[in-house]
Design a protein around this motif. Structure first.
Motif, PDB file in Angstrom:
ATOM      1  N   ILE A  53     -11.387  40.171  46.425  1.00  0.00           N
ATOM      2  CA  ILE A  53     -11.266  40.421  44.989  1.00  0.00           C
ATOM      3  C   ILE A  53     -11.620  41.863  44.643  1.00  0.00           C
ATOM      4  CG2 ILE A  53     -12.157  39.702  42.727  1.00  0.00           C
ATOM      5  CD1 ILE A  53     -12.533  36.895  43.944  1.00  0.00           C
ATOM      6  N   ASP A  54     -12.446  42.490  45.485  1.00  0.00           N
ATOM      7  CA  ASP A  54     -12.786  43.891  45.247  1.00  0.00           C
ATOM      8  C   ASP A  54     -11.577  44.809  45.392  1.00  0.00           C
ATOM      9  OD1 ASP A  54     -15.404  43.300  44.731  1.00  0.00           O
ATOM     10  OD2 ASP A  54     -16.132  43.778  46.733  1.00  0.00           O
ATOM     11  N   PHE A  55     -10.493  44.303  45.988  1.00  0.00           N
ATOM     12  CA  PHE A  55      -9.312  45.135  46.195  1.00  0.00           C
ATOM     13  C   PHE A  55      -8.557  45.367  44.885  1.00  0.00           C
ATOM     14  CE2 PHE A  55      -8.795  43.235  50.749  1.00  0.00           C
ATOM     15  CZ  PHE A  55     -10.024  43.772  51.089  1.00  0.00           C
ATOM     16  N   GLY A  56      -8.885  44.584  43.865  1.00  0.00           N
ATOM     17  CA  GLY A  56      -8.165  44.678  42.596  1.00  0.00           C
ATOM     18  C   GLY A  56      -7.072  43.618  42.523  1.00  0.00           C
ATOM     19  N   PHE A  57      -6.744  43.216  41.296  1.00  0.00           N
ATOM     20  CA  PHE A  57      -5.735  42.165  41.134  1.00  0.00           C
ATOM     21  C   PHE A  57      -5.242  42.160  39.697  1.00  0.00           C
ATOM     22  CE2 PHE A  57      -9.934  40.464  40.360  1.00  0.00           C
ATOM     23  CZ  PHE A  57      -9.789  39.805  39.156  1.00  0.00           C
ATOM     24  N   ASP A  58      -4.048  41.591  39.528  1.00  0.00           N
ATOM     25  CA  ASP A  58      -3.474  41.404  38.200  1.00  0.00           C
ATOM     26  C   ASP A  58      -3.927  40.033  37.692  1.00  0.00           C
ATOM     27  OD1 ASP A  58      -1.977  40.960  35.947  1.00  0.00           O
ATOM     28  OD2 ASP A  58      -0.048  41.499  36.847  1.00  0.00           O
ATOM     29  N   PRO A  59      -4.811  39.995  36.689  1.00  0.00           N
ATOM     30  CA  PRO A  59      -5.356  38.691  36.254  1.00  0.00           C
ATOM     31  C   PRO A  59      -4.300  37.730  35.744  1.00  0.00           C
ATOM     32  CG  PRO A  59      -5.915  40.450  34.693  1.00  0.00           C
ATOM     33  CD  PRO A  59      -5.333  41.115  35.898  1.00  0.00           C
ATOM     34  N   THR A  79      -1.537  37.041  37.030  1.00  0.00           N
ATOM     35  CA  THR A  79      -0.841  36.357  38.124  1.00  0.00           C
ATOM     36  C   THR A  79      -1.730  35.328  38.813  1.00  0.00           C
ATOM     37  OG1 THR A  79      -1.484  38.008  39.788  1.00  0.00           O
ATOM     38  CG2 THR A  79       0.534  38.437  38.526  1.00  0.00           C
ATOM     39  N   LEU A  80      -2.988  35.243  38.421  1.00  0.00           N
ATOM     40  CA  LEU A  80      -3.903  34.338  39.104  1.00  0.00           C
ATOM     41  C   LEU A  80      -3.715  32.890  38.642  1.00  0.00           C
ATOM     42  CD1 LEU A  80      -7.313  36.281  39.118  1.00  0.00           C
ATOM     43  CD2 LEU A  80      -5.562  36.204  40.906  1.00  0.00           C
ATOM     44  N   SER A  81      -3.855  31.989  39.582  1.00  0.00           N
ATOM     45  CA  SER A  81      -3.895  30.564  39.243  1.00  0.00           C
ATOM     46  C   SER A  81      -5.250  30.273  38.598  1.00  0.00           C
ATOM     47  CB  SER A  81      -3.746  29.730  40.514  1.00  0.00           C
ATOM     48  OG  SER A  81      -4.882  29.899  41.347  1.00  0.00           O
ATOM     49  N   PRO A  82      -5.370  29.162  37.899  1.00  0.00           N
ATOM     50  CA  PRO A  82      -6.678  28.814  37.309  1.00  0.00           C
ATOM     51  C   PRO A  82      -7.794  28.785  38.356  1.00  0.00           C
ATOM     52  CG  PRO A  82      -4.959  27.419  36.405  1.00  0.00           C
ATOM     53  CD  PRO A  82      -4.318  28.204  37.510  1.00  0.00           C
ATOM     54  N   GLU A  83      -7.474  28.295  39.570  1.00  0.00           N
ATOM     55  CA  GLU A  83      -8.489  28.237  40.622  1.00  0.00           C
ATOM     56  C   GLU A  83      -8.907  29.634  41.057  1.00  0.00           C
ATOM     57  OE1 GLU A  83      -5.579  26.718  40.702  1.00  0.00           O
ATOM     58  OE2 GLU A  83      -6.134  24.612  40.393  1.00  0.00           O
ATOM     59  N   ASP A  84      -7.912  30.534  41.229  1.00  0.00           N
ATOM     60  CA  ASP A  84      -8.222  31.899  41.643  1.00  0.00           C
ATOM     61  C   ASP A  84      -8.969  32.649  40.547  1.00  0.00           C
ATOM     62  OD1 ASP A  84      -7.080  31.571  44.095  1.00  0.00           O
ATOM     63  OD2 ASP A  84      -5.144  32.458  43.550  1.00  0.00           O
ATOM     64  N   ARG A  85      -8.611  32.376  39.276  1.00  0.00           N
ATOM     65  CA  ARG A  85      -9.304  33.040  38.173  1.00  0.00           C
ATOM     66  C   ARG A  85     -10.774  32.594  38.142  1.00  0.00           C
ATOM     67  NH1 ARG A  85      -6.084  31.734  34.552  1.00  0.00           N
ATOM     68  NH2 ARG A  85      -4.797  33.612  34.579  1.00  0.00           N
ATOM     69  N   GLN A 141     -12.478  31.647  40.733  1.00  0.00           N
ATOM     70  CA  GLN A 141     -13.114  32.289  41.877  1.00  0.00           C
ATOM     71  C   GLN A 141     -13.464  33.740  41.555  1.00  0.00           C
ATOM     72  OE1 GLN A 141     -10.672  32.357  45.406  1.00  0.00           O
ATOM     73  NE2 GLN A 141     -12.209  33.423  46.622  1.00  0.00           N
ATOM     74  N   ALA A 142     -12.557  34.440  40.865  1.00  0.00           N
ATOM     75  CA  ALA A 142     -12.813  35.834  40.501  1.00  0.00           C
ATOM     76  C   ALA A 142     -13.997  35.938  39.551  1.00  0.00           C
ATOM     77  CB  ALA A 142     -11.566  36.447  39.868  1.00  0.00           C
ATOM     78  N   GLU A 143     -14.040  35.048  38.564  1.00  0.00           N
ATOM     79  CA  GLU A 143     -15.147  35.071  37.607  1.00  0.00           C
ATOM     80  C   GLU A 143     -16.476  34.788  38.308  1.00  0.00           C
ATOM     81  OE1 GLU A 143     -13.872  32.237  34.751  1.00  0.00           O
ATOM     82  OE2 GLU A 143     -12.455  33.622  33.745  1.00  0.00           O
ATOM     83  N   GLU A 144     -16.450  33.879  39.270  1.00  0.00           N
ATOM     84  CA  GLU A 144     -17.662  33.571  40.022  1.00  0.00           C
ATOM     85  C   GLU A 144     -18.106  34.780  40.845  1.00  0.00           C
ATOM     86  OE1 GLU A 144     -20.953  31.976  41.667  1.00  0.00           O
ATOM     87  OE2 GLU A 144     -19.785  31.227  39.957  1.00  0.00           O
ATOM     88  N   TYR A 177     -21.763  39.434  41.683  1.00  0.00           N
ATOM     89  CA  TYR A 177     -22.043  40.874  41.722  1.00  0.00           C
ATOM     90  C   TYR A 177     -23.148  41.231  40.746  1.00  0.00           C
ATOM     91  CZ  TYR A 177     -19.305  43.912  44.735  1.00  0.00           C
ATOM     92  OH  TYR A 177     -18.849  44.607  45.810  1.00  0.00           O
ATOM     93  N   ASP A 178     -23.042  40.687  39.541  1.00  0.00           N
ATOM     94  CA  ASP A 178     -24.051  40.981  38.533  1.00  0.00           C
ATOM     95  C   ASP A 178     -25.423  40.475  38.987  1.00  0.00           C
ATOM     96  OD1 ASP A 178     -24.757  41.854  35.775  1.00  0.00           O
ATOM     97  OD2 ASP A 178     -25.171  39.726  35.487  1.00  0.00           O
TER      98      ASP A 178
END
Length: 417
Positions: free
Chosen positions: A221-227, A229-235, A237-240, A245-246
């Motif tokens: 996910i650190d590589f960058g992504f177009d939000p 295009t993400l599936s609900p599951e991938d979104r 995962q990204a939020e998690e 990180y925080d």
């Protein structure tokens, strides 16, 4: 002729469109290369080596930047020196490229002899009126920042190196890079322009398709992504991941390890960015299985869970982990050839075969650098093609390339191009 060439370069600078790669001539033309050396490698701070390249009095190493040759050395009192590799008699080179051990700096041509401080002490057959104090070797402005040696060949070095120094002294202190040792070094010549080398390093848009070894320890996910295009599951995962990180950043900083992003990327002379990054998988190091390669940790480190303290500049990138560090220095050789010098650092007392396995230590970045060399060569070949025209940077994965190109244009203009 010089005015016309400068005018031609100015036209290329003006042609650059925001959010797009540079016009081809800025990558391929020889006059642009000469301007780049003058502006970015003579008038800006550049990383050229490490304190631990010259650990003992008399240790010396030569680094060539364009037509300029520098001697990095440790004097008899244990102090660092950076001197021009030019005899004050008739200009002969004093030392050959590479590492050596010296008690004095003796010119091989006419045996003019200098102390390791640069002071001329012996000039045979020059007469009693020669004032030796007027013929010391010329010193070079340098800063040792956490064990990284930065030099500037200008008489007026940019003062905003203070931002880099302030950020990195505390961040690098636990690793004690000054007292590390170079376990391995490679020199890879990429068949492309130095800016393509730096652009390639500043994005990981290409990583998942080209760097399987690196992706074991890098977080996708650190590589960058177009939000969009993400599936609900991938979104989810990204939020998690962002929550993690925080959480990690706050915990690291609460334990006394600065971790949040700090950067000078535009509207500055000294270009850098640093952040403590999460390591994927086992989470310890950039190795084939993401576990530590050395059982003896760097400096005063007692933990292997502090991620990757990342630092880049306009001619270097660095990764500092609990067990080892990777320092890469970029030196342009011509418009279409670039030297990438990579050093792997371990604790000064670490013993190969006992404390660390050299293959495990070096595998990931040897593979990654070779892969990047092929990608840079492909990019340069494309820039030479008449069909090339600047393409748009990804707004999700290549924003730092846009900032780098903007910085490059601004600095060229600031120096009269």
């Amino acid at each position: 002729m010089l005015n016309r060439l400068s005018s031609d370069i100015s036209a290329l600078l003006e042609a650059r469109a925001d959010g797009h790669s540079l016009p081809a001539g800025l990558y391929t033309r020889e006059d642009v290369f000469e301007a780049d050396i003058d502006v970015f490698f003579h008038k800006h701070w550049i990383c050229v080596g490490l304190d631990c390249d010259v650990p003992e009095p008399g240790d010396a190493t030569v680094v060539d930047i364009g037509k300029t040759s520098l001697i990095l050395l440790r004097d008899d009192d244990g102090g660092l020196r950076v001197l021009h590799n030019v005899c004050r008699h008739r200009g002969s080179r004093l030392l050959d490229a590479g590492k050596t051990i010296v008690s004095k700096l003796v010119c091989p041509y006419h045996t003019w002899t200098y102390e390791l401080t640069g002071e001329l002490t012996y000039a045979p057959h020059m007469g009693k009126d020669l004032d030796k104090q007027c013929y010391s070797l010329k010193p070079v402005s340098f800063r040792s920042i956490g064990g990284l040696i930065y030099v500037c060949l200008s008489d007026n070095p940019p003062e905003d190196i203070a931002g880099l120094e302030q950020a990195m002294i505390e961040r690098l202190a636990p690793y004690d890079i000054r007292n590390a040792k170079v376990a391995h070094q490679t020199d890879v010549i990429e068949d492309g322009n130095w800016k393509l080398t730096m652009e390639n390093n500043r994005e990981c848009y290409h990583c998942s398709a080209n760097h399987p070894e690196l992706c074991v320890s890098f977080v996708d996910i650190d590589f960058g992504f177009d939000p969009e295009t993400l599936s609900p599951e991938d979104r989810e995962q990204a939020e998690e991941h962002f929550r993690l990180y925080d959480e990690r950043t706050k915990a690291w900083e609460a334990d006394g390890f600065p971790s949040s992003a700090v950067e000078q990327l535009v509207d500055c002379a000294t270009n850098f960015r640093s952040q403590r990054l999460i390591i994927a998988g086992a989470g310890e190091s950039q190795t084939p299985d993401a576990t530590a390669a050395s059982s003896k940790l760097l400096g005063q480190m007692t933990r292997k869970d502090l991620g990757d303290m990342h630092l880049w500049g306009h001619n270097s990138w660095n990764h500092f982990m609990g067990d080892h560090a990777i320092v890469a220095i970029v030196i342009p050789l011509s418009a279409d050839r670039t030297l990438v010098r990579t050093k792997w650092l371990v604790h000064k007392d670490a013993v190969e075969g006992k404390d660390y396995d050299l293959e495990k230590l070096t595998d990931v970045w040897i593979a990654t650098t070779d892969q990047d060399a092929e990608l840079v060569a492909r990019s340069h070949a494309g820039a030479l093609d008449p069909a090339y025209q600047p393409g748009p940077y990804s707004p999700f994965s290549e924003t730092n390339l846009d900032k780098f190109a903007t910085w490059y244009i601004d600095r060229m203009r600031a120096h009269g191009h």
